[in-house]
Scaffold this motif. Structure first.
Motif, mmCIF file in Angstrom:
data_model
loop_
_atom_site.group_PDB
_atom_site.id
_atom_site.type_symbol
_atom_site.label_atom_id
_atom_site.label_comp_id
_atom_site.label_asym_id
_atom_site.label_seq_id
_atom_site.Cartn_x
_atom_site.Cartn_y
_atom_site.Cartn_z
ATOM 1 N N ASN A 74 -107.758 -98.672 70.692
ATOM 2 C CA ASN A 74 -106.358 -98.427 71.051
ATOM 3 C C ASN A 74 -105.528 -99.517 70.400
ATOM 4 N N VAL A 75 -104.941 -99.209 69.255
ATOM 5 C CA VAL A 75 -104.245 -100.235 68.482
ATOM 6 C C VAL A 75 -102.949 -100.692 69.141
ATOM 7 N N ARG A 76 -102.496 -99.974 70.153
ATOM 8 C CA ARG A 76 -101.233 -100.343 70.801
ATOM 9 C C ARG A 76 -101.435 -101.071 72.123
ATOM 10 N N ALA A 82 -108.565 -105.841 78.984
ATOM 11 C CA ALA A 82 -108.364 -104.688 79.871
ATOM 12 C C ALA A 82 -108.714 -103.386 79.166
ATOM 13 N N ALA A 83 -108.495 -103.326 77.857
ATOM 14 C CA ALA A 83 -108.795 -102.105 77.106
ATOM 15 C C ALA A 83 -110.280 -101.783 77.122
ATOM 16 N N TYR A 84 -111.111 -102.785 77.286
ATOM 17 C CA TYR A 84 -112.557 -102.561 77.398
ATOM 18 C C TYR A 84 -113.008 -102.548 78.854
ATOM 19 N N VAL A 85 -112.630 -103.570 79.600
ATOM 20 C CA VAL A 85 -113.174 -103.752 80.950
ATOM 21 C C VAL A 85 -112.519 -102.805 81.949
ATOM 22 N N ASP A 86 -111.195 -102.812 82.019
ATOM 23 C CA ASP A 86 -110.526 -101.920 82.971
ATOM 24 C C ASP A 86 -110.756 -100.456 82.607
ATOM 25 N N PHE A 87 -110.800 -100.156 81.321
ATOM 26 C CA PHE A 87 -111.089 -98.783 80.891
ATOM 27 C C PHE A 87 -112.445 -98.328 81.426
ATOM 28 N N GLY A 244 -98.390 -100.731 62.810
ATOM 29 C CA GLY A 244 -98.162 -100.173 64.144
ATOM 30 C C GLY A 244 -99.008 -100.728 65.261
ATOM 31 N N ALA A 245 -99.880 -101.699 64.978
ATOM 32 C CA ALA A 245 -100.704 -102.279 66.030
ATOM 33 C C ALA A 245 -99.880 -103.235 66.888
ATOM 34 N N SER A 246 -100.291 -103.370 68.136
ATOM 35 C CA SER A 246 -99.653 -104.352 69.012
ATOM 36 C C SER A 246 -100.043 -105.758 68.574
ATOM 37 N N GLU A 247 -99.254 -106.744 69.011
ATOM 38 C CA GLU A 247 -99.591 -108.129 68.692
ATOM 39 C C GLU A 247 -100.925 -108.510 69.304
#
Length: 294
Positions: A74-76, A82-87, A244-247
């Motif tokens: 998820n580039v944004r 959280a993108a790995y663990v919470d997902f 377009g990726a988030s910082e």
């Protein structure tokens, strides 16, 4: 029953293809089932939705013997951990409540190294491993270096300029692996009901190569000069943000490659078991060359 997440992704679809001829019942979780081929839809049970949704994973994991787990990029994202663990938290709840026996997941090299604590996506992957392992499920984390297939992201400059770019020194030799070998290892584990416990399965490809080595091989296979150009980590980070990726995502990429530049991937000893078959030359001949020609 074997459950496959990301069945249309670059690794997930290869896992699914390897399983389809096994005769085992297969269930997939797909946001958009129309992206599955009609042949595939006839052969599998489809649960529509995201595998971060507790209702979706509860439905998909019911009566599951084994699950292939992969967190989609998820580039944004604003928080990479959280993108790995919470997902993965809903899936971990479903693993326990639905009695899943075995899980095979895509992770990363680096556990036990000093640089893994600040290695961006790698650090997040290792924390995801810890979360899944905490469920008590029999678990195999497939731990990889960078993928050969990542070079396809630079198809345009390779085709038009005869160049590809990165922030790691062109002379540093590192392991690299093909996604086809990751998928083969995953499918073998998913089809084997005899293993238990928790462990890592390194997938290191057949050899360590530098980016300059890769450029030479690409030149030979493509029949035209290709060279590697090193860029600064800041320029590499800025390029992700421009696309377009988030910082947070871009910084995690920088942190990961800085860790690889400090021997994150070379800490894993190469063994016959961790040495996988697809060479970079073979990958270039069978994947890169047709992609460039198209």
């Amino acid at each position: 029953m074997i459950v496959v997440t990301t069945p249309t992704g670059s690794i997930g679809h290869q896992v699914l293809d390897a399983l389809l001829g096994s005769g085992e019942p297969i269930r997939v979780i797909a946001r958009d089932p129309s992206r599955l081929s009609s042949h595939t839809r006839e052969r599998v049970e489809v649960v529509q939705g995201s595998h971060c949704d507790i209702e979706v994973v509860n439905q998909a994991f019911a009566d599951a013997d084994a699950v292939f787990w992969l967190v989609p990029p998820n580039v944004r994202v604003e928080n990479v951990e959280a993108a790995y663990v919470d997902f993965s938290r809903p899936a971990c709840d479903a693993i326990k409540s639905q009695g899943v026996k075995r899980v095979v997941a895509v992770s990363a090299l680096g556990r036990g190294t000093a640089v893994a604590a600040k290695a961006g996506h790698v650090s997040a992957s290792l924390k995801m491993d810890d979360l899944i392992a905490s469920t008590g499920v029999s678990y195999r984390a497939l731990t990889m270096p960078s993928f050969m297939d990542n070079i396809l992201r630079q198809m345009e400059p390779i085709r038009n300029q005869g160049m590809f770019f990165g922030p790691i020194s062109g002379d540093r030799k590192l392991p690299t692996c093909a996604t086809r070998d990751i998928a083969a290892a995953a499918a073998k584990l998913l089809l084997d009901p005899t293993w238990s416990g928790q462990d890592r399965v390194p997938i290191l490809g057949p050899e360590d190569l530098s980016f300059n080595d890769m450029a030479q091989i690409m030149s030979q296979v493509l029949g035209k000069p290709v060279r590697f150009e090193q860029v600064s980590f800041e320029a590499f980070r800025a390029g992700f943000i421009e696309r377009g990726a988030s910082e947070a995502f871009a910084q995690a990429m920088v942190d990961m490659l800085e860790a690889k530049n400090e021997d994150l991937d070379t800490a894993e000893p190469r063994t016959p078991e961790s040495t996988t078959p697809t060479s970079f030359r073979q990958w270039c001949e069978e994947v890169l060359k047709p992609a460039v020609a198209s």
